[in-house]
Motif scaffolding. Structure first.
Motif, PDB file in Angstrom:
ATOM      1  N   HIS A 183      79.022 -34.393  21.986  1.00  0.00           N
ATOM      2  CA  HIS A 183      80.351 -34.747  21.903  1.00  0.00           C
ATOM      3  C   HIS A 183      80.368 -35.187  20.220  1.00  0.00           C
ATOM      4  CE1 HIS A 183      80.564 -34.349  26.214  1.00  0.00           C
ATOM      5  NE2 HIS A 183      79.352 -34.941  26.194  1.00  0.00           N
ATOM      6  N   LEU A 184      80.053 -34.629  19.432  1.00  0.00           N
ATOM      7  CA  LEU A 184      80.144 -34.879  18.025  1.00  0.00           C
ATOM      8  C   LEU A 184      80.953 -33.721  17.318  1.00  0.00           C
ATOM      9  CD1 LEU A 184      76.620 -36.161  17.241  1.00  0.00           C
ATOM     10  CD2 LEU A 184      78.528 -37.588  17.520  1.00  0.00           C
ATOM     11  N   PRO A 185      81.743 -34.288  16.310  1.00  0.00           N
ATOM     12  CA  PRO A 185      82.663 -33.111  15.574  1.00  0.00           C
ATOM     13  C   PRO A 185      81.702 -32.076  15.093  1.00  0.00           C
ATOM     14  CG  PRO A 185      82.762 -35.169  14.467  1.00  0.00           C
ATOM     15  CD  PRO A 185      82.063 -35.450  15.845  1.00  0.00           C
ATOM     16  N   GLY A 186      82.142 -30.584  15.079  1.00  0.00           N
ATOM     17  CA  GLY A 186      81.251 -29.632  14.616  1.00  0.00           C
ATOM     18  C   GLY A 186      81.029 -29.780  13.259  1.00  0.00           C
ATOM     19  N   PHE A 187      82.017 -30.347  12.274  1.00  0.00           N
ATOM     20  CA  PHE A 187      81.918 -30.272  10.855  1.00  0.00           C
ATOM     21  C   PHE A 187      80.640 -30.950  10.217  1.00  0.00           C
ATOM     22  CE2 PHE A 187      84.313 -34.436  11.627  1.00  0.00           C
ATOM     23  CZ  PHE A 187      83.832 -35.087  10.583  1.00  0.00           C
ATOM     24  N   LEU A 188      80.120 -31.985  11.174  1.00  0.00           N
ATOM     25  CA  LEU A 188      78.939 -32.757  10.815  1.00  0.00           C
ATOM     26  C   LEU A 188      77.846 -31.695  10.545  1.00  0.00           C
ATOM     27  CD1 LEU A 188      79.195 -35.667  12.983  1.00  0.00           C
ATOM     28  CD2 LEU A 188      79.802 -35.887  10.637  1.00  0.00           C
ATOM     29  N   ALA A 189      78.056 -30.648  11.216  1.00  0.00           N
ATOM     30  CA  ALA A 189      76.757 -29.401  10.841  1.00  0.00           C
ATOM     31  C   ALA A 189      76.716 -29.309   9.358  1.00  0.00           C
ATOM     32  CB  ALA A 189      77.128 -28.091  11.489  1.00  0.00           C
ATOM     33  N   TYR A 190      77.486 -29.362   8.545  1.00  0.00           N
ATOM     34  CA  TYR A 190      77.296 -28.940   7.185  1.00  0.00           C
ATOM     35  C   TYR A 190      76.561 -30.185   6.516  1.00  0.00           C
ATOM     36  CZ  TYR A 190      80.669 -25.548   7.903  1.00  0.00           C
ATOM     37  OH  TYR A 190      81.299 -24.143   8.334  1.00  0.00           O
ATOM     38  N   GLY A 191      76.421 -31.391   7.095  1.00  0.00           N
ATOM     39  CA  GLY A 191      75.578 -32.403   6.473  1.00  0.00           C
ATOM     40  C   GLY A 191      74.073 -31.745   6.395  1.00  0.00           C
ATOM     41  N   VAL A 192      73.826 -30.737   7.105  1.00  0.00           N
ATOM     42  CA  VAL A 192      72.439 -30.503   7.110  1.00  0.00           C
ATOM     43  C   VAL A 192      72.318 -29.913   5.627  1.00  0.00           C
ATOM     44  CG1 VAL A 192      72.989 -27.607   7.745  1.00  0.00           C
ATOM     45  CG2 VAL A 192      70.753 -29.026   8.370  1.00  0.00           C
ATOM     46  N   PHE A 193      73.147 -29.171   4.932  1.00  0.00           N
ATOM     47  CA  PHE A 193      72.848 -28.913   3.547  1.00  0.00           C
ATOM     48  C   PHE A 193      72.334 -29.953   2.562  1.00  0.00           C
ATOM     49  CE2 PHE A 193      76.218 -25.368   4.824  1.00  0.00           C
ATOM     50  CZ  PHE A 193      75.243 -24.477   5.151  1.00  0.00           C
ATOM     51  N   ILE A 194      72.993 -31.355   3.069  1.00  0.00           N
ATOM     52  CA  ILE A 194      72.492 -32.560   2.280  1.00  0.00           C
ATOM     53  C   ILE A 194      70.841 -32.711   2.402  1.00  0.00           C
ATOM     54  CG2 ILE A 194      72.651 -34.942   1.842  1.00  0.00           C
ATOM     55  CD1 ILE A 194      75.676 -34.579   2.504  1.00  0.00           C
ATOM     56  N   GLY A 195      70.632 -32.570   3.910  1.00  0.00           N
ATOM     57  CA  GLY A 195      69.031 -32.824   3.920  1.00  0.00           C
ATOM     58  C   GLY A 195      68.219 -31.781   3.848  1.00  0.00           C
ATOM     59  N   GLU A 196      68.710 -30.524   3.575  1.00  0.00           N
ATOM     60  CA  GLU A 196      67.977 -29.377   3.638  1.00  0.00           C
ATOM     61  C   GLU A 196      67.909 -28.529   2.180  1.00  0.00           C
ATOM     62  OE1 GLU A 196      67.512 -26.807   7.130  1.00  0.00           O
ATOM     63  OE2 GLU A 196      67.155 -28.911   8.489  1.00  0.00           O
ATOM     64  N   VAL A 197      68.973 -29.109   1.625  1.00  0.00           N
ATOM     65  CA  VAL A 197      68.943 -28.345  -0.033  1.00  0.00           C
ATOM     66  C   VAL A 197      69.071 -29.337  -1.010  1.00  0.00           C
ATOM     67  CG1 VAL A 197      70.528 -26.728  -1.355  1.00  0.00           C
ATOM     68  CG2 VAL A 197      70.176 -26.302   1.162  1.00  0.00           C
ATOM     69  N   ILE A 198      70.162 -30.165  -0.814  1.00  0.00           N
ATOM     70  CA  ILE A 198      70.343 -31.192  -2.042  1.00  0.00           C
ATOM     71  C   ILE A 198      68.836 -32.240  -2.060  1.00  0.00           C
ATOM     72  CG2 ILE A 198      71.667 -33.158  -2.921  1.00  0.00           C
ATOM     73  CD1 ILE A 198      73.953 -31.827  -1.670  1.00  0.00           C
ATOM     74  N   ALA A 199      68.612 -32.819  -0.948  1.00  0.00           N
ATOM     75  CA  ALA A 199      67.715 -33.794  -0.963  1.00  0.00           C
ATOM     76  C   ALA A 199      66.256 -33.030  -1.228  1.00  0.00           C
ATOM     77  CB  ALA A 199      67.557 -34.250   0.452  1.00  0.00           C
ATOM     78  N   PRO A 200      65.804 -31.907  -0.853  1.00  0.00           N
ATOM     79  CA  PRO A 200      64.600 -31.231  -1.152  1.00  0.00           C
ATOM     80  C   PRO A 200      64.474 -30.821  -2.754  1.00  0.00           C
ATOM     81  CG  PRO A 200      65.211 -30.056   0.869  1.00  0.00           C
ATOM     82  CD  PRO A 200      66.420 -31.098   0.241  1.00  0.00           C
ATOM     83  N   VAL A 201      65.787 -30.639  -3.224  1.00  0.00           N
ATOM     84  CA  VAL A 201      65.708 -30.268  -4.771  1.00  0.00           C
ATOM     85  C   VAL A 201      65.548 -31.553  -5.462  1.00  0.00           C
ATOM     86  CG1 VAL A 201      67.134 -29.616  -6.514  1.00  0.00           C
ATOM     87  CG2 VAL A 201      66.976 -28.339  -4.538  1.00  0.00           C
ATOM     88  N   MET A 202      66.141 -32.889  -5.089  1.00  0.00           N
ATOM     89  CA  MET A 202      65.725 -33.928  -5.547  1.00  0.00           C
ATOM     90  C   MET A 202      64.313 -34.311  -5.557  1.00  0.00           C
ATOM     91  SD  MET A 202      69.113 -36.189  -3.995  1.00  0.00           S
ATOM     92  CE  MET A 202      68.591 -37.799  -4.718  1.00  0.00           C
ATOM     93  N   VAL A 203      63.598 -34.125  -4.413  1.00  0.00           N
ATOM     94  CA  VAL A 203      62.370 -34.393  -4.303  1.00  0.00           C
ATOM     95  C   VAL A 203      61.291 -33.399  -5.344  1.00  0.00           C
ATOM     96  CG1 VAL A 203      60.406 -34.256  -2.476  1.00  0.00           C
ATOM     97  CG2 VAL A 203      62.713 -35.239  -1.864  1.00  0.00           C
ATOM     98  N   ILE A 204      61.885 -32.289  -5.165  1.00  0.00           N
ATOM     99  CA  ILE A 204      60.829 -31.139  -6.006  1.00  0.00           C
ATOM    100  C   ILE A 204      60.823 -31.686  -7.494  1.00  0.00           C
ATOM    101  CG2 ILE A 204      60.878 -29.007  -6.975  1.00  0.00           C
ATOM    102  CD1 ILE A 204      61.895 -27.973  -3.878  1.00  0.00           C
ATOM    103  N   VAL A 205      62.097 -31.951  -8.189  1.00  0.00           N
ATOM    104  CA  VAL A 205      62.087 -32.248  -9.277  1.00  0.00           C
ATOM    105  C   VAL A 205      61.750 -33.849  -9.606  1.00  0.00           C
ATOM    106  CG1 VAL A 205      63.706 -30.334  -9.790  1.00  0.00           C
ATOM    107  CG2 VAL A 205      64.475 -32.808  -9.651  1.00  0.00           C
ATOM    108  N   GLY A 206      61.863 -34.630  -8.685  1.00  0.00           N
ATOM    109  CA  GLY A 206      61.573 -36.091  -9.001  1.00  0.00           C
ATOM    110  C   GLY A 206      62.603 -36.653  -9.244  1.00  0.00           C
ATOM    111  N   TYR A 207      63.848 -36.356  -9.115  1.00  0.00           N
ATOM    112  CA  TYR A 207      64.958 -37.167  -9.275  1.00  0.00           C
ATOM    113  C   TYR A 207      65.335 -38.004  -8.151  1.00  0.00           C
ATOM    114  CZ  TYR A 207      69.507 -38.565 -10.994  1.00  0.00           C
ATOM    115  OH  TYR A 207      70.783 -39.009 -11.327  1.00  0.00           O
ATOM    116  N   GLN A 208      65.298 -39.194  -8.328  1.00  0.00           N
ATOM    117  CA  GLN A 208      65.702 -40.328  -7.210  1.00  0.00           C
ATOM    118  C   GLN A 208      64.947 -39.829  -5.829  1.00  0.00           C
ATOM    119  OE1 GLN A 208      67.427 -43.043  -7.644  1.00  0.00           O
ATOM    120  NE2 GLN A 208      67.987 -42.791  -9.812  1.00  0.00           N
TER     121      GLN A 208
END
Length: 128
Positions: free
Chosen positions: A43-68
């Motif tokens: 019972h959650l809105p489907g658009f929240l699925a796009y948040g996965v890109f934050i956790g699986e694309v943006i955040a990993p790049v931040m971790v890899i390069v060591g930025y924040q």
């Protein structure tokens, strides 16, 4: 030479970041429609699925390069907690066919990211 916590932190960052990023790249190509379906079941809105890109694309790049790194790792922790609740709760107390914990991969991502939240990026990073 072997007592080098900064090299250890770099290895943790690269391991977590690269493996998580591959999941994100797959979702960039295959889409997140199935995640929208899982969200709808809860019972959650489907658009929240796009948040996965934050956790699986943006955040990993931040971790890899060591930025924040701590922020990126915290985003991965959040991503994994949501994944566990939405898709893996039935496996929480299960073993796989080879005898390992059924969610050992998800647990690896969660706990490695949690460790990086507390450890930080180390010396070999853009910015702690």
């Amino acid at each position: 030479m072997l007592n080098n916590p900064d090299i250890g932190k770099l290895i943790l960052r690269l391991s977590l970041g690269l493996m998580m990023l591959l999941h994100g790249v797959h979702k960039l190509h295959a889409g997140v429609g199935w995640i929208s379906g899982v969200l709808a079941e809860h019972h959650l809105p489907g658009f929240l699925a796009y948040g996965v890109f934050i956790g699986e694309v943006i955040a990993p790049v931040m971790v890899i390069v060591g930025y924040q790194t701590r922020i990126g790792a915290a985003l991965i922790v959040g991503n994994m907690l949501v994944a566990l609740v939405l898709a893996h709760m039935g496996e929480l107390f299960s073993l796989s066919s080879s005898g390992g914990w059924a969610i050992e991969l998800q647990a690896f991502y969660l706990f490695t990211a949690a460790a990086l939240v507390f450890l930080g990026a180390g010396k070999y990073a853009m910015k702690n």
